[in-house]
Design an enzyme around this catalytic site. Structure first.
Site, PDB file in Angstrom:
ATOM      1  N   HIS A 153       0.819  -1.232   0.000  1.00  0.00           N
ATOM      2  CA  HIS A 153       0.000   0.000   0.000  1.00  0.00           C
ATOM      3  C   HIS A 153       0.845   1.270   0.000  1.00  0.00           C
ATOM      4  CE1 HIS A 153      -3.562  -2.553   1.732  1.00  0.00           C
ATOM      5  NE2 HIS A 153      -3.360  -2.752   0.442  1.00  0.00           N
TER       6      HIS A 153
ATOM      7  N   CYS B 242       3.487  13.520  -7.570  1.00  0.00           N
ATOM      8  CA  CYS B 242       2.839  14.668  -8.197  1.00  0.00           C
ATOM      9  C   CYS B 242       1.627  14.200  -9.000  1.00  0.00           C
ATOM     10  CB  CYS B 242       3.832  15.394  -9.103  1.00  0.00           C
ATOM     11  SG  CYS B 242       3.059  16.789  -9.955  1.00  0.00           S
TER      12      CYS B 242
HETATM   13  C1  BJW Z   1      -3.175  -6.460  16.652  1.00  0.00           C
HETATM   14  C2  BJW Z   1      -2.661  -5.750  17.749  1.00  0.00           C
HETATM   15  C3  BJW Z   1      -1.433  -6.198  18.274  1.00  0.00           C
HETATM   16  C4  BJW Z   1      -4.506  -4.826  17.185  1.00  0.00           C
HETATM   17  N1  BJW Z   1      -0.815  -7.254  17.716  1.00  0.00           N
HETATM   18  N2  BJW Z   1      -2.562  -7.491  16.124  1.00  0.00           N
HETATM   19  C5  BJW Z   1     -12.530  -8.113  -3.321  1.00  0.00           C
HETATM   20  C6  BJW Z   1     -13.649  -8.150  -2.510  1.00  0.00           C
HETATM   21  C7  BJW Z   1     -14.192  -6.980  -1.981  1.00  0.00           C
HETATM   22  C8  BJW Z   1     -13.612  -5.735  -2.244  1.00  0.00           C
HETATM   23  C9  BJW Z   1     -12.492  -5.693  -3.037  1.00  0.00           C
HETATM   24  C10 BJW Z   1     -11.972  -6.863  -3.559  1.00  0.00           C
HETATM   25  N3  BJW Z   1     -10.862  -6.536  -4.289  1.00  0.00           N
HETATM   26  C11 BJW Z   1     -10.686  -5.193  -4.208  1.00  0.00           C
HETATM   27  C12 BJW Z   1     -11.673  -4.648  -3.468  1.00  0.00           C
HETATM   28  C13 BJW Z   1     -11.838  -3.200  -3.181  1.00  0.00           C
HETATM   29  C14 BJW Z   1     -10.938  -2.701  -2.075  1.00  0.00           C
HETATM   30  C15 BJW Z   1     -11.259  -3.482  -0.805  1.00  0.00           C
HETATM   31  O1  BJW Z   1     -10.571  -4.396  -0.401  1.00  0.00           O
HETATM   32  N4  BJW Z   1     -12.305  -3.077  -0.118  1.00  0.00           N
HETATM   33  C16 BJW Z   1     -12.720  -3.756   1.136  1.00  0.00           C
HETATM   34  C17 BJW Z   1     -12.667  -2.767   2.297  1.00  0.00           C
HETATM   35  C18 BJW Z   1     -14.089  -4.325   0.933  1.00  0.00           C
HETATM   36  N5  BJW Z   1      -9.518  -2.809  -2.425  1.00  0.00           N
HETATM   37  C19 BJW Z   1      -8.909  -1.874  -3.138  1.00  0.00           C
HETATM   38  O2  BJW Z   1      -9.502  -0.912  -3.568  1.00  0.00           O
HETATM   39  C20 BJW Z   1      -7.430  -2.086  -3.444  1.00  0.00           C
HETATM   40  N6  BJW Z   1      -7.186  -1.859  -4.828  1.00  0.00           N
HETATM   41  C21 BJW Z   1      -7.657  -2.673  -5.766  1.00  0.00           C
HETATM   42  O3  BJW Z   1      -8.215  -3.693  -5.528  1.00  0.00           O
HETATM   43  O4  BJW Z   1      -7.403  -2.228  -7.040  1.00  0.00           O
HETATM   44  C22 BJW Z   1      -7.932  -2.939  -8.157  1.00  0.00           C
HETATM   45  C23 BJW Z   1      -7.570  -2.162  -9.384  1.00  0.00           C
HETATM   46  C24 BJW Z   1      -6.895  -2.782 -10.416  1.00  0.00           C
HETATM   47  C25 BJW Z   1      -6.566  -2.070 -11.586  1.00  0.00           C
HETATM   48  C26 BJW Z   1      -6.927  -0.720 -11.682  1.00  0.00           C
HETATM   49  C27 BJW Z   1      -7.594  -0.094 -10.644  1.00  0.00           C
HETATM   50  C28 BJW Z   1      -7.918  -0.813  -9.496  1.00  0.00           C
HETATM   51  C29 BJW Z   1      -6.572  -1.047  -2.714  1.00  0.00           C
HETATM   52  C30 BJW Z   1      -6.663  -1.125  -1.234  1.00  0.00           C
HETATM   53  C31 BJW Z   1      -5.913   0.049  -0.596  1.00  0.00           C
HETATM   54  C32 BJW Z   1      -6.063   0.099   0.907  1.00  0.00           C
HETATM   55  N7  BJW Z   1      -5.528   1.322   1.391  1.00  0.00           N
HETATM   56  C33 BJW Z   1      -5.454   1.570   2.837  1.00  0.00           C
HETATM   57  C34 BJW Z   1      -4.920   2.998   3.046  1.00  0.00           C
HETATM   58  C35 BJW Z   1      -3.417   3.027   2.678  1.00  0.00           C
HETATM   59  C36 BJW Z   1      -2.812   4.347   2.912  1.00  0.00           C
HETATM   60  C37 BJW Z   1      -2.895   4.786   4.325  1.00  0.00           C
HETATM   61  O5  BJW Z   1      -2.425   4.120   5.258  1.00  0.00           O
HETATM   62  O6  BJW Z   1      -3.453   5.855   4.514  1.00  0.00           O
HETATM   63  O7  BJW Z   1      -4.587   0.608   3.437  1.00  0.00           O
HETATM   64  S1  BJW Z   1      -6.991   1.307   3.706  1.00  0.00           S
HETATM   65  C38 BJW Z   1      -6.276   0.616   5.156  1.00  0.00           C
HETATM   66  O8  BJW Z   1      -6.684  -0.771   5.310  1.00  0.00           O
HETATM   67  C39 BJW Z   1      -4.756   0.587   4.879  1.00  0.00           C
HETATM   68  C40 BJW Z   1      -4.382  -0.762   5.428  1.00  0.00           C
HETATM   69  O9  BJW Z   1      -3.151  -1.182   4.864  1.00  0.00           O
HETATM   70  C41 BJW Z   1      -5.560  -1.622   5.053  1.00  0.00           C
HETATM   71  C42 BJW Z   1      -5.661  -2.898   5.832  1.00  0.00           C
HETATM   72  O10 BJW Z   1      -5.854  -2.655   7.190  1.00  0.00           O
HETATM   73  P1  BJW Z   1      -5.140  -3.598   8.260  1.00  0.00           P
HETATM   74  O11 BJW Z   1      -3.683  -3.465   8.160  1.00  0.00           O
HETATM   75  O12 BJW Z   1      -5.696  -4.948   8.183  1.00  0.00           O
HETATM   76  O13 BJW Z   1      -5.548  -2.863   9.631  1.00  0.00           O
HETATM   77  P2  BJW Z   1      -6.917  -2.953  10.471  1.00  0.00           P
HETATM   78  O14 BJW Z   1      -6.981  -1.755  11.327  1.00  0.00           O
HETATM   79  O15 BJW Z   1      -8.061  -3.255   9.625  1.00  0.00           O
HETATM   80  O16 BJW Z   1      -6.685  -4.230  11.412  1.00  0.00           O
HETATM   81  C43 BJW Z   1      -5.755  -4.210  12.475  1.00  0.00           C
HETATM   82  C44 BJW Z   1      -5.731  -5.582  13.101  1.00  0.00           C
HETATM   83  O17 BJW Z   1      -4.692  -5.612  14.068  1.00  0.00           O
HETATM   84  C45 BJW Z   1      -7.027  -5.938  13.846  1.00  0.00           C
HETATM   85  O18 BJW Z   1      -7.458  -7.229  13.413  1.00  0.00           O
HETATM   86  C46 BJW Z   1      -6.608  -5.980  15.315  1.00  0.00           C
HETATM   87  O19 BJW Z   1      -7.287  -6.985  16.063  1.00  0.00           O
HETATM   88  C47 BJW Z   1      -5.136  -6.311  15.208  1.00  0.00           C
HETATM   89  N8  BJW Z   1      -4.292  -5.861  16.339  1.00  0.00           N
HETATM   90  N9  BJW Z   1      -3.460  -4.763  18.079  1.00  0.00           N
HETATM   91  C48 BJW Z   1      -1.349  -7.909  16.683  1.00  0.00           C
HETATM   92  N10 BJW Z   1      -0.814  -5.602  19.361  1.00  0.00           N
HETATM   93 ZN    ZN Z   2       4.991  17.634 -10.913  1.00  0.00          ZN
END
Ligand code: BJW
Ligand code: ZN
Length: 236
Positions: free
Chosen positions: A116, A124
């Site tokens: 990500h 840009c």
């Molecule tokens: C602990 C703890 C401790 C607490 N120890 N654990 C298939 C099905 C459905 C939807 C889609 C699909 N394919 C694609 C999609 C759409 C979409 C998507 O997935 N949507 C879902 C929400 C439904 N995906 C996308 O849009 C992706 N792109 C894409 O598919 O492009 C296709 C394409 C192709 C060609 C042209 C155009 C398009 C992109 C996804 C981008 C995600 N971006 C973000 C923001 C990044 C920038 C930023 O940080 O600002 O990424 S969103 C956010 O969520 C961030 C994270 O990386 C991501 C995942 O979150 P994560 O890391 O799992 O965190 P949390 O908070 O959810 O969980 C934390 C966990 O830790 C919890 O379980 C706690 O219990 C645990 N925890 N303390 C261990 N001490």
């Molecule tokens: Zn530029």
């Protein structure tokens, strides 16, 4: 459970790891979802999109500026450090992260697939230039490129493709791993989450470390419900 996981890891020559926001929770960085998982009361789906940025670049940059300040003050925790150690011990090791915070780099991990992107890079929106920037806070928001164009964070938002070829590399690592570790991710964001069943179907022993259960907890070989910073050093 932990004994089994420790044995699997000790015996594996090829290991792949998928990390999410939870691995940085013990460094003081809030997660996106789950208990205490609120980024200044915004849901990522509301701010982490190109549409939100187009509508209000200043608001989106305020969010990123706030996060950059928080992350700049944080330090890698024992879980980040343990993974950097593990990399030096395994002949084949791939760290795949969804995190943009750079704490794996700061812990000493070498080969990292940042699915990500990176909060410490800018891009840009006009000429496509891409550069590192570690200022926190930024002197002026929204920031601009030398060409005068509006700059955006170098991260992947919803609806955007992952960096070129990176998902292929991640899939290759997941498919060839003897052990696949899933740490601190809610496993709801795709395509990253798809790596878990993919690794399992390819024959990897999957170990999950997360205090909460996830959509994949029931299908992994070993689900360890504990904070990563406490558990991971014991596992290695
Ligand atoms: C602990 C703890 C401790 C607490 N120890 N654990 C298939 C099905 C459905 C939807 C889609 C699909 N394919 C694609 C999609 C759409 C979409 C998507 O997935 N949507 C879902 C929400 C439904 N995906 C996308 O849009 C992706 N792109 C894409 O598919 O492009 C296709 C394409 C192709 C060609 C042209 C155009 C398009 C992109 C996804 C981008 C995600 N971006 C973000 C923001 C990044 C920038 C930023 O940080 O600002 O990424 S969103 C956010 O969520 C961030 C994270 O990386 C991501 C995942 O979150 P994560 O890391 O799992 O965190 P949390 O908070 O959810 O969980 C934390 C966990 O830790 C919890 O379980 C706690 O219990 C645990 N925890 N303390 C261990 N001490
Ligand atoms: Zn530029």
């Amino acid at each position: 459970m932990i004994g089994q996981a420790r044995e699997w890891l000790a015996q594996a020559a090829s290991v792949a790891v998928l990390t999410g926001a939870g691995i940085s929770a013990e460094s003081g960085i809030p997660t996106f979802r789950g208990a205490g998982g609120l980024w200044k009361n915004y849901k990522p789906e509301d701010l982490a999109t190109a549409e939100a940025f187009g509508r209000d670049p200043r608001l989106v940059w305020e969010w990123y500026n706030w996060r950059r300040e928080l992350i700049a003050k944080a330090a890698p925790n024992p879980a980040h450090l343990a993974l950097a150690q593990l990399e030096t011990r395994k002949p084949r090791f791939t760290l795949i992260t969804q995190n943009v915070d750079g704490l794996h780099d700061r812990a000493g991990s070498r080969r990292i697939l940042k699915l990500h992107g990176d909060i410490w890079r800018m891009r840009c929106t006009v000429c496509g230039a891409n550069w590192p920037d570690r200022c926190a806070p930024l002197p002026r928001i929204p920031p601009h490129c030398h060409c005068g164009g509006l700059a955006r964070p170098g991260v992947v938002w919803f609806g955007e493709p992952l960096p070129d070829g990176m998902m292929n590399e991640a899939e290759h690592a997941a498919a060839s791993a003897e052990v696949f570790l899933v740490i601190g991710t809610s496993a709801v964001v795709y395509p990253a989450a798809g790596l878990v069943p993919y690794a399992r179907q390819s024959g990897a022993k999957v170990i999950e470390i997360n205090p909460e259960s996830t959509p994949f907890s029931a299908m992994v070989g070993c689900a360890l419900q504990a904070p990563a910073g406490e558990l991971l050093p014991k596992l290695l």
